[in-house]
Design an enzyme around this catalytic site. Structure first.
Site, mmCIF file in Angstrom:
data_model
loop_
_atom_site.group_PDB
_atom_site.id
_atom_site.type_symbol
_atom_site.label_atom_id
_atom_site.label_comp_id
_atom_site.label_asym_id
_atom_site.label_seq_id
_atom_site.Cartn_x
_atom_site.Cartn_y
_atom_site.Cartn_z
ATOM 1 N N TYR A 1 32.221 115.874 19.126
ATOM 2 C CA TYR A 1 31.008 115.893 18.292
ATOM 3 C C TYR A 1 29.883 115.097 18.983
ATOM 4 C CZ TYR A 1 27.630 114.936 14.679
ATOM 5 O OH TYR A 1 26.441 114.819 13.997
ATOM 6 N N ARG B 1 26.848 101.896 13.056
ATOM 7 C CA ARG B 1 25.750 101.244 12.319
ATOM 8 C C ARG B 1 25.412 102.018 11.035
ATOM 9 N NH1 ARG B 1 20.152 102.288 14.985
ATOM 10 N NH2 ARG B 1 20.619 104.287 13.995
ATOM 11 N N ARG C 1 28.241 112.101 4.031
ATOM 12 C CA ARG C 1 28.719 112.528 5.360
ATOM 13 C C ARG C 1 29.501 111.387 5.993
ATOM 14 N NH1 ARG C 1 23.765 115.060 8.487
ATOM 15 N NH2 ARG C 1 23.125 112.886 8.534
ATOM 16 N N PHE D 1 13.258 103.720 30.988
ATOM 17 C CA PHE D 1 13.465 104.733 29.943
ATOM 18 C C PHE D 1 14.944 104.857 29.599
ATOM 19 C CE2 PHE D 1 13.016 108.453 27.463
ATOM 20 C CZ PHE D 1 13.990 109.350 27.859
HETATM 21 C C1 IN0 Z 1 21.482 111.161 19.692
HETATM 22 C C2 IN0 Z 1 20.729 110.468 20.822
HETATM 23 C C3 IN0 Z 1 21.388 109.150 21.136
HETATM 24 C C4 IN0 Z 1 20.747 111.349 22.058
HETATM 25 C C5 IN0 Z 1 19.260 110.257 20.331
HETATM 26 N N1 IN0 Z 1 18.375 109.631 21.349
HETATM 27 C C6 IN0 Z 1 18.122 108.300 21.245
HETATM 28 O O1 IN0 Z 1 18.736 107.575 20.483
HETATM 29 C C7 IN0 Z 1 17.015 107.739 22.122
HETATM 30 C C8 IN0 Z 1 16.555 106.386 21.616
HETATM 31 C C9 IN0 Z 1 16.003 106.536 20.214
HETATM 32 O O2 IN0 Z 1 15.564 107.584 19.798
HETATM 33 N N2 IN0 Z 1 16.078 105.438 19.474
HETATM 34 C C10 IN0 Z 1 15.589 105.400 18.097
HETATM 35 C C11 IN0 Z 1 16.411 104.419 17.319
HETATM 36 C C12 IN0 Z 1 17.537 105.034 16.632
HETATM 37 O O3 IN0 Z 1 17.601 106.292 16.571
HETATM 38 O O4 IN0 Z 1 18.330 104.252 16.148
HETATM 39 C C13 IN0 Z 1 14.199 104.836 18.063
HETATM 40 O O5 IN0 Z 1 13.531 105.104 17.051
HETATM 41 O O6 IN0 Z 1 13.870 104.099 19.017
HETATM 42 O O7 IN0 Z 1 17.422 107.604 23.470
HETATM 43 C C14 IN0 Z 1 18.097 108.722 24.035
HETATM 44 C C15 IN0 Z 1 18.181 108.543 25.525
HETATM 45 C C16 IN0 Z 1 17.184 107.845 26.195
HETATM 46 C C17 IN0 Z 1 17.301 107.615 27.577
HETATM 47 C C18 IN0 Z 1 18.397 108.067 28.286
HETATM 48 C C19 IN0 Z 1 19.427 108.781 27.634
HETATM 49 C C20 IN0 Z 1 20.561 109.256 28.321
HETATM 50 C C21 IN0 Z 1 21.545 109.958 27.649
HETATM 51 C C22 IN0 Z 1 21.423 110.236 26.280
HETATM 52 C C23 IN0 Z 1 20.330 109.783 25.565
HETATM 53 C C24 IN0 Z 1 19.324 109.036 26.230
HETATM 54 C C25 IN0 Z 1 17.518 110.046 23.615
HETATM 55 C C26 IN0 Z 1 16.791 110.826 24.495
HETATM 56 C C27 IN0 Z 1 16.307 112.069 24.063
HETATM 57 CL CL1 IN0 Z 1 15.407 113.046 25.161
HETATM 58 C C28 IN0 Z 1 16.531 112.529 22.756
HETATM 59 C C29 IN0 Z 1 17.226 111.717 21.860
HETATM 60 C C30 IN0 Z 1 17.712 110.477 22.276
#
Ligand code: IN0
Length: 348
Positions: A149, A196, A206, A266
């Site tokens: 998942y 969390r 869920r 990043f």
């Molecule tokens: C599910 C997830 C972890 C992939 C979501 N995800 C991330 O969590 C974001 C961060 C984020 O959105 N944080 C939220 C806080 C929160 O959600 O708790 C914020 O508001 O700052 O970062 C990731 C992310 C950033 C950088 C490198 C990555 C490499 C592999 C996978 C994911 C990577 C992310 C990059 C992209 Cl392009 C798209 C989504 C994400």
């Protein structure tokens, strides 16, 4: 790198990004112009997919084909979707999807192909899960299902980001031969979020905590909301934190292979936020009552400190020591936590 907005649709995309996640928007704004729009659009397209998957008001008979075919919308010019419930947080991303498409078609074809491919795989992965009766009734069963998942919703994001960074020569091409490192980048973040978000997900009806783990400590997952079961609940969190720690070495190796300084920040910032969040949820009964977040001041310190690889190592070492010291001898995973912390410490 100063942000140069050249069109109304691009302006709207950055407004949508800031609305969906202000702190993450700040991180994307640090990116080199070569990758900034590609990753901003990748993020928004994933938010759109997530907004469809998350919306429990959409009939599965509509939702499943829509998830599987969503990547095909990326070939269109002016597609939008207004079928979300009015309460859906990020519904604007779908209502204004035509503006995202306008900017998406300006990207280099190579970047468009990478985003297309990940969107297709993720849409099908999400649809497979919704289709899975077992998952709908009891949530995630085995640790294997848990990893699968998390792969679909986060590991694949890592694959996409790695391909974008390598395509723009910001990261070591060797990463393409070691995609498990990209998996771990996503799984570490997603597993931290899942631990969390216990209370929030319980309230939404869920659950993503794998039964194979929580069933060692309770008869049903909702038991941990009762005070008399929260000692057991803390042991369950230890077990889940231990499972998440298995990804840390890969995360640290991955970061050594991200050369461009803006791409490094990043990638590093969400990871240091995750290790700080793991230390915060560890032995913390508030997880069963509300959404535990690290303090704003701490987040700022972490962002500043995570600009260099040495800073990232110091942050991981600091929080691993906190986790190790917080673990009571009475916890069934006391020894395993010590061994895992020692293992990673050696690597650092
Ligand atoms: C599910 C997830 C972890 C992939 C979501 N995800 C991330 O969590 C974001 C961060 C984020 O959105 N944080 C939220 C806080 C929160 O959600 O708790 C914020 O508001 O700052 O970062 C990731 C992310 C950033 C950088 C490198 C990555 C490499 C592999 C996978 C994911 C990577 C992310 C990059 C992209 Cl392009 C798209 C989504 C994400």
């Amino acid at each position: 790198y100063p942000l140069k907005i050249t069109s109304d649709s691009e302006k709207t995309c950055y407004e949508l990004l800031n609305k969906t996640s202000r702190s993450f928007a700040a991180v994307i704004n640090e990116l080199h112009p070569e990758l900034r729009n590609a990753i901003m659009l990748f993020y928004l397209i994933l938010r759109a997919l997530d907004t469809i998957e998350d919306d429990m008001s959409i009939d599965p008979k509509i939702k499943i084909p829509l998830l599987r075919s969503f990547y095909e919308k990326l070939a269109l010019k002016d597609w939008t979707f207004d079928g979300n419930s009015p309460t859906e947080k990020d519904r604007d991303v779908l209502v204004k999807f035509n503006l995202i498409l306008e900017e998406f078609h300006k990207l280099k074809p190579e970047y468009q192909d990478i985003i297309n491919d990940i969107t297709k795989q993720m849409g099908n992965g999400m649809a497979d899960y919704i289709n899975n009766e077992e998952f709908n009734l009891n949530g995630v069963k085995t640790v294997k299902d848990y990893d699968l998942y998390c792969f679909y919703v986060a590991g694949l994001v890592g694959h996409g980001l790695t391909k974008l960074c390598v395509a723009s020569s910001f990261s070591d091409p060797t990463l393409l031969r070691k995609m498990e490192l990209s998996d771990s980048m996503g799984l570490f973040l997603q597993k931290t979020n899942i631990i969390r978000d216990y209370k929030e997900d319980q309230d939404d009806g869920r659950s993503f905590w794998p039964e194979e783990i929580w069933s060692k400590y309770a008869n049903k997952l909702s038991d941990f909301t009762k005070p008399e079961n929260q000692e057991k609940g803390l042991h369950c969190i230890t077990d889940l934190v231990l499972n998440s720690m298995a990804h840390i070495k890969d995360v640290l190796v991955y970061l050594t292979m991200t050369y461009d300084p803006s791409a490094f920040s990043f990638c590093a910032i969400p990871q240091v936020m995750a290790i700080a969040t793991l230390a915060e949820v560890f032995q913390n009964k508030n997880v069963f009552k509300k959404n535990v977040k690290i303090r704003k001041g701490t987040a700022c310190d972490l962002i500043l400190k995570s600009r260099t690889y040495e800073g990232v190592l110091e942050i991981f070492s600091y929080y691993l020591k906190i986790i190790h010291h917080k673990c009571p001898v009475s916890d069934p995973n006391y020894l395993a936590i010590g061994i895992k912390c020692g293992e990673i410490e050696q690597f650092i």
